[in-house]
Design a protein around this motif. Structure first.
Motif, PDB file in Angstrom:
ATOM      1  N   VAL A 122      28.307-125.700  44.071  1.00  0.00           N
ATOM      2  CA  VAL A 122      28.362-125.116  45.406  1.00  0.00           C
ATOM      3  C   VAL A 122      27.917-126.162  46.418  1.00  0.00           C
ATOM      4  O   VAL A 122      27.215-127.121  46.081  1.00  0.00           O
ATOM      5  N   LEU A 123      28.344-125.955  47.666  1.00  0.00           N
ATOM      6  CA  LEU A 123      28.030-126.895  48.733  1.00  0.00           C
ATOM      7  C   LEU A 123      27.095-126.243  49.752  1.00  0.00           C
ATOM      8  O   LEU A 123      27.050-125.023  49.875  1.00  0.00           O
ATOM      9  N   ALA A 124      26.406-127.063  50.463  1.00  0.00           N
ATOM     10  CA  ALA A 124      25.530-126.564  51.528  1.00  0.00           C
ATOM     11  C   ALA A 124      26.344-125.728  52.511  1.00  0.00           C
ATOM     12  O   ALA A 124      27.452-126.108  52.904  1.00  0.00           O
ATOM     13  N   GLY A 125      25.796-124.584  52.904  1.00  0.00           N
ATOM     14  CA  GLY A 125      26.479-123.700  53.837  1.00  0.00           C
ATOM     15  C   GLY A 125      27.466-122.754  53.197  1.00  0.00           C
ATOM     16  O   GLY A 125      28.043-121.895  53.870  1.00  0.00           O
ATOM     17  N   GLU A 126      27.678-122.878  51.893  1.00  0.00           N
ATOM     18  CA  GLU A 126      28.640-122.031  51.194  1.00  0.00           C
ATOM     19  C   GLU A 126      28.090-120.610  51.047  1.00  0.00           C
ATOM     20  O   GLU A 126      26.907-120.403  50.795  1.00  0.00           O
ATOM     21  N   VAL A 138      23.675-117.505  51.387  1.00  0.00           N
ATOM     22  CA  VAL A 138      24.220-118.744  51.948  1.00  0.00           C
ATOM     23  C   VAL A 138      23.378-119.889  51.404  1.00  0.00           C
ATOM     24  O   VAL A 138      22.153-119.892  51.551  1.00  0.00           O
ATOM     25  N   LEU A 139      24.043-120.845  50.753  1.00  0.00           N
ATOM     26  CA  LEU A 139      23.328-121.951  50.117  1.00  0.00           C
ATOM     27  C   LEU A 139      22.830-122.946  51.153  1.00  0.00           C
ATOM     28  O   LEU A 139      23.580-123.360  52.043  1.00  0.00           O
ATOM     29  N   GLU A 140      21.575-123.328  51.023  1.00  0.00           N
ATOM     30  CA  GLU A 140      20.987-124.275  51.971  1.00  0.00           C
ATOM     31  C   GLU A 140      21.342-125.713  51.639  1.00  0.00           C
ATOM     32  O   GLU A 140      21.306-126.579  52.517  1.00  0.00           O
ATOM     33  N   ALA A 141      21.666-125.990  50.369  1.00  0.00           N
ATOM     34  CA  ALA A 141      21.941-127.366  49.949  1.00  0.00           C
ATOM     35  C   ALA A 141      22.967-127.351  48.825  1.00  0.00           C
ATOM     36  O   ALA A 141      23.197-126.316  48.180  1.00  0.00           O
TER      37      ALA A 141
END
Length: 741
Positions: free
Chosen positions: A219-223, A192-195
């Motif tokens: 990618v986006l944060a939360g992705e 899960v991406l943080e930023a």
């Protein structure tokens, strides 16, 4: 004056049987909608239209057409969007090639599909064709999550007129075989991406050489980002084991994939199955076939067809015949024509083929046209357990009873190319032994797999906003229906474990008091839902994108006999609406029947439901009271249509798709003439209602009178508009009545 966007419905121009039905039904829709100030326009997102839009520089001014899919993709992200999407061809490579050939024969100067793109020009051509193959349409238009269920009128009709179910035997040999190791499920890693960031996918060879497979992956944060691979050596060993098992057990061998939606990975898996089934052929002639541009990925049918032009063609055909004779019996697509399960990758699609097999008692059709128990081979184990659970239930409890069984509506996570169906541009065959990894912009390694040459590696993305919207939609449906909502998520799978954390977070933010909401692994959720089904109880399945596809075929086919009678609404995240009309899996056979005997048995019930929902959405968005009247009266007319049993029959002599449109138009006009909400509208439809009722014998005679002889529509992938309209609107009396409106 041109209608404003808020008073416009887009009715998509697609492919095969749904397209032919459009030639008959759309004039009725446009005439009725005009009385409410609603403009119904078309946009061509057919396979042929998508192909043509890619090559404007090669075509004449008259032949060119805009990229309607890109236009609708932009519209789907605006609140005024109101799109009715009919089923379209999710083209496999053989279908793509066939469509190109047909267009070339019609005078379109299109390049051939390059099998092996070596030059820069070939790579550019291949990229353009790759943009339209497979499920190119759905990821663009589905900018929202899916709400799919059987309308009450359909469910009640199915209970009163249950379709035939095959009997199950407790000692049936039918079963599902799946890998369970070294496959996509078992090798999955998830982060899960943080930023917000930009990722890169790269291959690192054993000697340290780095090859970028995918650069600039935003990618986006939360992705949630996943990576996984399927080992081809393990796949081939598994397939060989199952081929031997099918022969030993004397059951049909049947491969079940999704070579349309999973347009990169599954044709490769299919090709390995063809090679494993016919090892002698590819050992002796593999290089000759490859040098001629013939790939096993395109299926055995393509190999046999192309072999006609090769010097060793007769020897190749003999090896194929010998291989088929010495192996287990193959499940057949068309035993009369010798078309097997391995002939065309897009002929046997798991979400349609498995429910059909279960429905007729665990049987598929063998080479001699006989029903037989089947070894259903589903290589990846992610969802194979769902079907095995249903099979075990049927062996223990017998066939389901459509007259009493409950329903399994679905809330599906699919917005913004969620999950596996968004993996196409991130799926690769490993070019050499080494490592495939995902790294962030700072060079940090997020996902890493050791791979061997030819292994199939893929990455998937699921953005946070669609997940949150999906959870909210599930709670909304649970409140509206009172049924339990089950999230089909497996804590033992990396991707699902990350989704479970998010689901729990977002559920805590919503009012769920009094609701039954659970999280279960797919096989467990299947067993729970089946137990309730047999009690006549409904259970909402809340699933990811692939299970959305599988479940919205599996349960409707068992309950209703078809998945084409479902209400499928996609509340778009920007506020608009996408209204889908059902599945099109049987559409090719319908077209063949029309061309052969001028009879189209396509059932447009899904279009009726989608149109009513579209009018209702428009009424609210545009504050158009007449659109709501159209929606309400169409709903009532559809109920009458079902009660009077005016759906198409299967054979020449009964009413077909065109006759069903007449009856729907008649019942709808009657409802509009009798409604009391809008006296002016009632007066406008009264003469039409009287004409359609009074001229029934003449109209039905004109519609049915053309049946029995061949019909010329000018093309399969791109019919001639004038010819197709003439075939699909043969009643002069009906046409004049609609025009009078």
């Amino acid at each position: 004056m041109e209608a404003s966007p808020s008073a416009t419905i887009i009715y998509t121009h697609t492919d095969e049987a749904p397209l032919l039905a459009t030639y008959s039904f759309l004039p009725i829709i446009q005439a009725y909608a005009s009385k409410a100030g609603v403009q119904v326009e078309t946009r061509d997102i057919s396979l042929s239209g998508r192909i043509i839009s890619q090559f404007p520089d090669r075509l004449t001014a008259e032949q060119r057409q805009p990229d309607a899919l890109a236009e609708l993709g932009e519209l789907a992200e605006r609140p005024e969007a109101n799109i009715i999407k009919l089923p379209n061809v999710s083209a496999s490579i053989p279908q793509l090639k066939a469509a190109i050939k047909e267009l070339q024969d019609q005078g379109y100067d299109l390049p051939d599909y390059p099998e092996s793109a070596q030059s820069a020009e070939d790579r550019e051509i291949q990229a353009k064709y790759d943009a339209v193959k497979g499920s190119a349409v759905n990821p663009v238009l589905r900018q929202g999550n899916s709400d799919r269920r059987a309308p009450a009128s359909v469910k009640n009709y199915a209970k009163a007129h249950p379709h035939r179910m095959g009997a199950w035997s407790a000692d049936s040999k039918t079963r599902v075989a799946t890998m369970g190791h070294d496959d996509f499920r078992s090798n999955e890693q998830s982060v899960v991406l943080e930023a917000d960031d930009t990722l890169t996918i790269e291959h690192v060879a054993a000697d340290g050489t780095v090859t970028v497979l995918k650069e600039k992956l935003p990618v986006l944060a939360g992705e949630v980002v996943d990576g996984t691979f399927l080992s081809v050596s393990a796949l081939e060993a598994f397939l060989a084991e199952q081929i031997a098992a099918a022969k030993a057990d004397d059951v049909l061998f049947s491969l079940h994939l999704k070579a349309t939606m999973m347009k990169v990975s599954d044709p490769i898996i299919f090709g390995h199955a063809v090679k494993t089934f016919l090892p002698a052929l590819f050992e002796k002639y593999g290089e000759e076939l490859a040098s001629a541009g013939i790939s096993a990925n395109d299926g055995l049918g393509w190999v046999l067809s192309a072999a006609e032009k090769l010097p060793d063609g007769e020897a190749i055909k003999k090896l194929v015949a010998d291989g088929l004779a010495s192996g287990p019996k193959l499940a057949m697509v068309d035993s009369d024509r010798g078309i097997s399960n391995l002939h065309v990758p897009s002929d046997v699609i798991v979400d349609a083929s498995m429910p059909a097999m279960i429905r007729i008692g665990g049987h598929m059709w063998g080479p001699e046209g006989e029903e037989a128990d089947t070894l259903a081979v589903i290589p990846d184990s992610s969802y194979a357990g769902v079907y095995q659970t249903v099979i075990e239930d049927c062996k223990a409890n017998g066939a389901f009873d459509p007259a009493t069984m409950g329903s399994v509506p679905n809330v599906g996570l699919m917005a913004q190319k969620a999950e596996e169906y968004g993996s196409h541009d991130k799926t690769f065959e490993a070019p050499a032994d080494g490592t495939i990894r995902v790294v962030d912009s700072a060079g940090n390694e997020l996902i890493k797999h050791e791979v061997r040459t030819g292994d199939i590696w893929r990455a998937c993305q699921t953005k946070d906003a669609p997940i949150k919207d999906w959870v909210k939609l599930a709670v909304t449906r649970a409140k509206a229906s009172g049924a339990p909502a089950i999230f089909w998520l497996d804590e033992g799978r990396a991707h699902d474990a990350n989704l479970i954390k998010k689901v729990n977070t977002y559920l805590a933010e919503l009012d769920t008091d009094g609701l039954e909401i659970k999280i279960m692994a797919p096989a467990e959720a299947t067993a729970y839902s089946l137990e309730r089904i047999r009690k006549g109880e409904d259970t909402i399945s809340v699933t990811g994108n692939v299970l959305r596809d599988y479940n919205t075929d599996l349960f409707p086919i068992l309950e209703l006999g078809t998945s084409a009678k479902m209400l499928s609404v996609v509340p778009l995240m920007a506020g608009g609406g996408l209204f889908e009309t059902g599945a099109g899996g049987s559409a090719p056979k319908h077209v063949q029947q029309l061309v052969k005997e001028n009879y189209l048995r396509w059932d447009s019930l899904g279009e009726f439901f989608a149109l009513a929902a579209s009018f209702e959405h428009l009424a609210g968005f545009a504050d158009n009271a007449r659109a709501q009247v159209l929606a309400d009266t169409l709903d009532r007319a559809t109920g009458t249509f079902l009660n009077e049993d005016k759906s198409p029959t299967r054979r020449v002599g009964g009413i077909d798709n065109r006759g069903s449109h007449y009856y729907l138009a008649r019942y709808w006009a009657q409802e509009l003439a009798e409604q009391t909400e809008d006296a002016e509208l009632a007066a406008a439809f009264k003469p039409l209602a009287e004409t359609l009722a009074g001229q029934e014998e003449t109209i039905v005679g004109e519609l049915n009178g053309v049946q029995g002889s061949p019909a010329d529509i000018g093309g399969y992938y791109r019919p001639d508009d004038e010819l197709a309209a003439k075939v699909m609107r043969p009643s002069k009396t009906l046409n004049e009545a609609i025009a009078s409106l």
